[in-house]
Each structure stands twice: as structure tokens, then as C-alpha cells.
Design a protein around this motif. Structure first.
Motif, PDB file in Angstrom:
ATOM      1  N   ILE A   1       0.841  -1.204   0.000  1.00 34.95           N
ATOM      2  CA  ILE A   1       0.000   0.000   0.000  1.00 34.95           C
ATOM      3  C   ILE A   1       0.875   1.253   0.000  1.00 34.95           C
ATOM      4  N   LYS A   2       1.939   1.234   0.795  1.00 37.83           N
ATOM      5  CA  LYS A   2       2.846   2.386   0.845  1.00 37.83           C
ATOM      6  C   LYS A   2       3.456   2.670  -0.526  1.00 37.83           C
ATOM      7  N   LEU A   3       3.740   1.615  -1.278  1.00 41.32           N
ATOM      8  CA  LEU A   3       4.302   1.761  -2.621  1.00 41.32           C
ATOM      9  C   LEU A   3       3.224   1.953  -3.678  1.00 41.32           C
ATOM     10  N   ASP A   4       1.960   1.967  -3.242  1.00 43.95           N
ATOM     11  CA  ASP A   4       0.817   2.139  -4.129  1.00 43.95           C
ATOM     12  C   ASP A   4       0.796   1.079  -5.237  1.00 43.95           C
ATOM     13  N   LEU A   5       0.956  -0.187  -4.820  1.00 47.01           N
ATOM     14  CA  LEU A   5       0.942  -1.299  -5.762  1.00 47.01           C
ATOM     15  C   LEU A   5      -0.288  -2.174  -5.528  1.00 47.01           C
ATOM     16  N   THR A   6      -0.819  -2.700  -6.602  1.00 50.74           N
ATOM     17  CA  THR A   6      -1.864  -3.712  -6.473  1.00 50.74           C
ATOM     18  C   THR A   6      -1.178  -5.046  -6.225  1.00 50.74           C
ATOM     19  N   GLN A   7      -1.963  -6.061  -5.858  1.00 50.09           N
ATOM     20  CA  GLN A   7      -1.395  -7.399  -5.706  1.00 50.09           C
ATOM     21  C   GLN A   7      -0.785  -7.863  -7.033  1.00 50.09           C
ATOM     22  N   GLU A   8      -1.455  -7.573  -8.111  1.00 53.53           N
ATOM     23  CA  GLU A   8      -0.978  -7.960  -9.446  1.00 53.53           C
ATOM     24  C   GLU A   8       0.368  -7.303  -9.759  1.00 53.53           C
ATOM     25  N   GLU A   9       0.484  -6.004  -9.457  1.00 53.83           N
ATOM     26  CA  GLU A   9       1.739  -5.291  -9.736  1.00 53.83           C
ATOM     27  C   GLU A   9       2.888  -5.818  -8.877  1.00 53.83           C
ATOM     28  N   LEU A  10       2.600  -6.089  -7.622  1.00 53.53           N
ATOM     29  CA  LEU A  10       3.639  -6.650  -6.748  1.00 53.53           C
ATOM     30  C   LEU A  10       4.073  -8.019  -7.251  1.00 53.53           C
ATOM     31  N   ALA A  11       3.115  -8.827  -7.640  1.00 60.91           N
ATOM     32  CA  ALA A  11       3.430 -10.162  -8.155  1.00 60.91           C
ATOM     33  C   ALA A  11       4.336 -10.079  -9.383  1.00 60.91           C
ATOM     34  N   GLU A  12       4.041  -9.162 -10.281  1.00 60.35           N
ATOM     35  CA  GLU A  12       4.880  -8.986 -11.468  1.00 60.35           C
ATOM     36  C   GLU A  12       6.301  -8.595 -11.080  1.00 60.35           C
ATOM     37  N   ARG A  13       6.427  -7.703 -10.101  1.00 62.44           N
ATOM     38  CA  ARG A  13       7.755  -7.241  -9.675  1.00 62.44           C
ATOM     39  C   ARG A  13       8.608  -8.358  -9.090  1.00 62.44           C
ATOM     40  N   ILE A  14       7.973  -9.316  -8.418  1.00 67.34           N
ATOM     41  CA  ILE A  14       8.756 -10.382  -7.784  1.00 67.34           C
ATOM     42  C   ILE A  14       8.660 -11.704  -8.549  1.00 67.34           C
ATOM     43  N   ASN A  15       8.129 -11.635  -9.758  1.00 66.08           N
ATOM     44  CA  ASN A  15       8.054 -12.815 -10.627  1.00 66.08           C
ATOM     45  C   ASN A  15       7.199 -13.941 -10.048  1.00 66.08           C
ATOM     46  N   LYS A  16       6.083 -13.587  -9.465  1.00 68.00           N
ATOM     47  CA  LYS A  16       5.136 -14.560  -8.924  1.00 68.00           C
ATOM     48  C   LYS A  16       3.767 -14.274  -9.501  1.00 68.00           C
ATOM     49  N   LYS A  17       2.823 -15.157  -9.212  1.00 71.52           N
ATOM     50  CA  LYS A  17       1.441 -14.942  -9.637  1.00 71.52           C
ATOM     51  C   LYS A  17       0.693 -14.176  -8.544  1.00 71.52           C
ATOM     52  N   ARG A  18      -0.376 -13.497  -8.947  1.00 72.18           N
ATOM     53  CA  ARG A  18      -1.165 -12.730  -7.986  1.00 72.18           C
ATOM     54  C   ARG A  18      -1.704 -13.622  -6.871  1.00 72.18           C
ATOM     55  N   ALA A  19      -2.045 -14.857  -7.209  1.00 76.50           N
ATOM     56  CA  ALA A  19      -2.573 -15.778  -6.199  1.00 76.50           C
ATOM     57  C   ALA A  19      -1.556 -16.014  -5.078  1.00 76.50           C
ATOM     58  N   PHE A  20      -0.279 -16.002  -5.411  1.00 77.14           N
ATOM     59  CA  PHE A  20       0.765 -16.151  -4.400  1.00 77.14           C
ATOM     60  C   PHE A  20       0.682 -15.009  -3.394  1.00 77.14           C
ATOM     61  N   ILE A  21       0.519 -13.793  -3.892  1.00 81.36           N
ATOM     62  CA  ILE A  21       0.434 -12.620  -3.019  1.00 81.36           C
ATOM     63  C   ILE A  21      -0.816 -12.713  -2.145  1.00 81.36           C
ATOM     64  N   SER A  22      -1.923 -13.100  -2.727  1.00 74.81           N
ATOM     65  CA  SER A  22      -3.168 -13.155  -1.945  1.00 74.81           C
ATOM     66  C   SER A  22      -3.127 -14.239  -0.883  1.00 74.81           C
ATOM     67  N   ARG A  23      -2.304 -15.265  -1.070  1.00 76.56           N
ATOM     68  CA  ARG A  23      -2.197 -16.334  -0.070  1.00 76.56           C
ATOM     69  C   ARG A  23      -1.296 -15.950   1.095  1.00 76.56           C
ATOM     70  N   ILE A  24      -0.655 -14.799   1.038  1.00 77.75           N
ATOM     71  CA  ILE A  24       0.216 -14.375   2.128  1.00 77.75           C
ATOM     72  C   ILE A  24      -0.614 -13.816   3.275  1.00 77.75           C
ATOM     73  N   ARG A  25      -1.896 -14.048   3.277  1.00 75.02           N
ATOM     74  CA  ARG A  25      -2.814 -13.661   4.339  1.00 75.02           C
ATOM     75  C   ARG A  25      -2.883 -12.150   4.510  1.00 75.02           C
ATOM     76  N   GLU A  26      -2.969 -11.481   3.387  1.00 71.79           N
ATOM     77  CA  GLU A  26      -3.167 -10.039   3.461  1.00 71.79           C
ATOM     78  C   GLU A  26      -4.524  -9.823   4.067  1.00 71.79           C
TER      79      GLU A  26
END
Length: 68
Positions: free
Chosen positions: A43-68
Motif C-alpha cells: 500500500i505504501k508503494l501504491d501497488l496492487t497485488q498484481e503489480e507486486l506479483a509482477e515485480r517479484i516474478n510470482k502470480k497474484r494468487a501467491f500474493i493473496s495467499r500471504i494472508r493479506e
């Protein structure tokens, strides 16, 4: 007034340290804290889950499973 520490309450209601119940509780708590940290940073970096996933070479589902 009889006050108790958090550790005493955890021992009483969750189980003593080293028991499977306490280990599971502590892992879940740790996972939750990591999820909050990831979400706050995202949120501080103003990124969506999708954008963060792209930056770290993962899928959005990976980010959502981190218990956000």
C-alpha cells in the motif's frame, strides 16, 4: 488485581511452548504478521497485488495467499 502476562495466558489457553498446539498458534501468528507487513509495504508503494506479483516474478494468487 491479579494480572497475567501474555505468555501465561498463551500457556493456559493455547498450550505450553513446544506443544503442537502452541507451535501451530505461533506459526499462524507469524504468518499473519508477515501478511500485514507485505500489505502495508504494498500500500505504501501504491501497488496492487498484481503489480507486486509482477515485480517479484510470482502470480497474484501467491500474493493473496500471504494472508493479506
Amino acid at each position: 488485581m491479579n494480572t497475567k502476562t501474555l505468555s501465561e495466558l498463551e500457556d493456559k489457553y493455547v498450550g505450553k511452548q513446544g506443544t503442537p498446539e502452541r507451535d501451530a498458534y505461533e506459526k499462524e501468528l507469524s504468518d499473519l504478521m508477515i501478511g500485514f507487513q507485505v500489505r502495508n509495504a504494498r500500500i505504501k508503494l501504491d501497488l496492487t497485488q498484481e503489480e507486486l506479483a509482477e515485480r517479484i516474478n510470482k502470480k497474484r494468487a501467491f500474493i493473496s495467499r500471504i494472508r493479506e
